[in-house]
Design an enzyme around this catalytic site. Sequence first.
Site, PDB file in Angstrom:
ATOM      1  N   GLU A   1      31.037  -3.869 -37.864  1.00  0.00           N
ATOM      2  CA  GLU A   1      31.909  -3.074 -36.986  1.00  0.00           C
ATOM      3  C   GLU A   1      31.441  -1.618 -37.024  1.00  0.00           C
ATOM      4  O   GLU A   1      30.762  -1.190 -37.967  1.00  0.00           O
ATOM      5  CB  GLU A   1      33.371  -3.198 -37.471  1.00  0.00           C
ATOM      6  CG  GLU A   1      34.410  -2.422 -36.663  1.00  0.00           C
ATOM      7  CD  GLU A   1      34.375  -2.729 -35.179  1.00  0.00           C
ATOM      8  OE1 GLU A   1      33.356  -2.383 -34.530  1.00  0.00           O
ATOM      9  OE2 GLU A   1      35.357  -3.288 -34.650  1.00  0.00           O
TER      10      GLU A   1
ATOM     11  N   ARG B   1      35.463 -10.943 -42.346  1.00  0.00           N
ATOM     12  CA  ARG B   1      36.197 -11.437 -41.170  1.00  0.00           C
ATOM     13  C   ARG B   1      35.256 -12.091 -40.160  1.00  0.00           C
ATOM     14  O   ARG B   1      35.634 -13.041 -39.473  1.00  0.00           O
ATOM     15  CB  ARG B   1      37.061 -10.323 -40.546  1.00  0.00           C
ATOM     16  CG  ARG B   1      36.347  -9.050 -40.120  1.00  0.00           C
ATOM     17  CD  ARG B   1      37.391  -7.955 -39.875  1.00  0.00           C
ATOM     18  NE  ARG B   1      36.903  -6.737 -39.255  1.00  0.00           N
ATOM     19  CZ  ARG B   1      36.384  -5.701 -39.893  1.00  0.00           C
ATOM     20  NH1 ARG B   1      36.240  -5.734 -41.214  1.00  0.00           N
ATOM     21  NH2 ARG B   1      36.018  -4.601 -39.245  1.00  0.00           N
TER      22      ARG B   1
ATOM     23  N   HIS C   1      35.375 -11.791 -34.413  1.00  0.00           N
ATOM     24  CA  HIS C   1      36.173 -12.455 -35.449  1.00  0.00           C
ATOM     25  C   HIS C   1      37.618 -12.659 -34.986  1.00  0.00           C
ATOM     26  O   HIS C   1      38.130 -11.915 -34.143  1.00  0.00           O
ATOM     27  CB  HIS C   1      36.162 -11.621 -36.734  1.00  0.00           C
ATOM     28  CG  HIS C   1      36.727 -10.249 -36.548  1.00  0.00           C
ATOM     29  ND1 HIS C   1      38.083 -10.005 -36.570  1.00  0.00           N
ATOM     30  CD2 HIS C   1      36.139  -9.073 -36.287  1.00  0.00           C
ATOM     31  CE1 HIS C   1      38.289  -8.719 -36.354  1.00  0.00           C
ATOM     32  NE2 HIS C   1      37.131  -8.125 -36.173  1.00  0.00           N
TER      33      HIS C   1
HETATM   34  O1  LIG Z   1      39.848  -0.910 -36.207  1.00  0.00           O
HETATM   35  C1  LIG Z   1      38.712  -1.277 -35.844  1.00  0.00           C
HETATM   36  O2  LIG Z   1      37.740  -1.349 -36.607  1.00  0.00           O
HETATM   37  C2  LIG Z   1      38.492  -1.623 -34.380  1.00  0.00           C
HETATM   38  C3  LIG Z   1      38.486  -3.099 -34.173  1.00  0.00           C
HETATM   39  O3  LIG Z   1      39.611  -3.738 -34.703  1.00  0.00           O
HETATM   40  O4  LIG Z   1      39.547  -1.052 -33.641  1.00  0.00           O
HETATM   41  P1  LIG Z   1      39.459  -0.458 -32.160  1.00  0.00           P
HETATM   42  O5  LIG Z   1      39.664  -1.592 -31.207  1.00  0.00           O
HETATM   43  O6  LIG Z   1      40.593   0.531 -32.127  1.00  0.00           O
HETATM   44  O7  LIG Z   1      38.132   0.228 -31.990  1.00  0.00           O
END
Ligand SMILES: O=C(O)[C@@H](CO)OP(=O)(O)O
Length: 247
Positions: free
Chosen positions: A88, A61, A10
């Site tokens: 995610e 997103r 995203h």
């Molecule tokens: O905050 C999150 O969910 C992830 C992606 O944005 O972060 P990171 O890259 O720190 O794993």
Amino acid sequence: MTATLVLLRHGESEWNALNLFTGWVDVPLSEKGRTEAARGGELLVEAGVLPDVVHTSLLRRAITTAHLALDAADRHWIDVRRSWRLNERHYGALQGKDKKQTLAEFGEEQFMLWRRSYDTPPPEIEQGAEFSQDGDPRYAALGGDMPRTECLKDVVARMLPYWEEAVVPDLRAGKVVLLAAHGNSLRALVKHLDGISDEAIAGLNIPTGIPLLYRLDDELRPVQPGGEYLDPQAAAAAAAAVANQGR
Ligand SMILES: O=C(O)[C@@H](CO)OP(=O)(O)O
């Protein structure tokens, strides 16, 4: 016959811009993220890669990014499938926390273990906590199986069944597949596709909004390891920025 798969993280979200751990919190794209998403669609057109089907997570997103990219590519009408399995990584009790403050409070080693180790999850989020997804109807079918935190290993385990059951049949049918998802769910998929080790995956960061094109052989192995970003220069700079978050 080679199969064509496009991975799209995203565009920048409002919480990416604020440097907050996000995970399953359903935040919208920032204005910059909306622009990135539309540019992603233009890059698809320029490369002559026109998706026949799109798979997204259940988070806006990714959904909005897919829509803006496909709209820009005049492919807004294609079939769509969504699954929580493309969400995610659940960031547990870190969801909603400031990355810089977390780094200052817990130190570099712990911070990087939580962000990038393969098998160390952050602490679990408490029932009913402000940024938990308890009671969210989109996860009702998950019941008690809804994660309260996840490491990348957990994401690989819950993402792969969707890959095998939903995405692979589309690729085998000769469809150009767009998969719009997230930094860590895409890291899980790239780890699987490229056979990256548990250690080496820590060093892989995926930039927002830049399509990553994979041509896959009959065994669904990448013809070119690591695939090909449709804007390689922008991708390298943006991946370095992701790696440096919190600093
Ligand atoms: O905050 C999150 O969910 C992830 C992606 O944005 O972060 P990171 O890259 O720190 O794993």
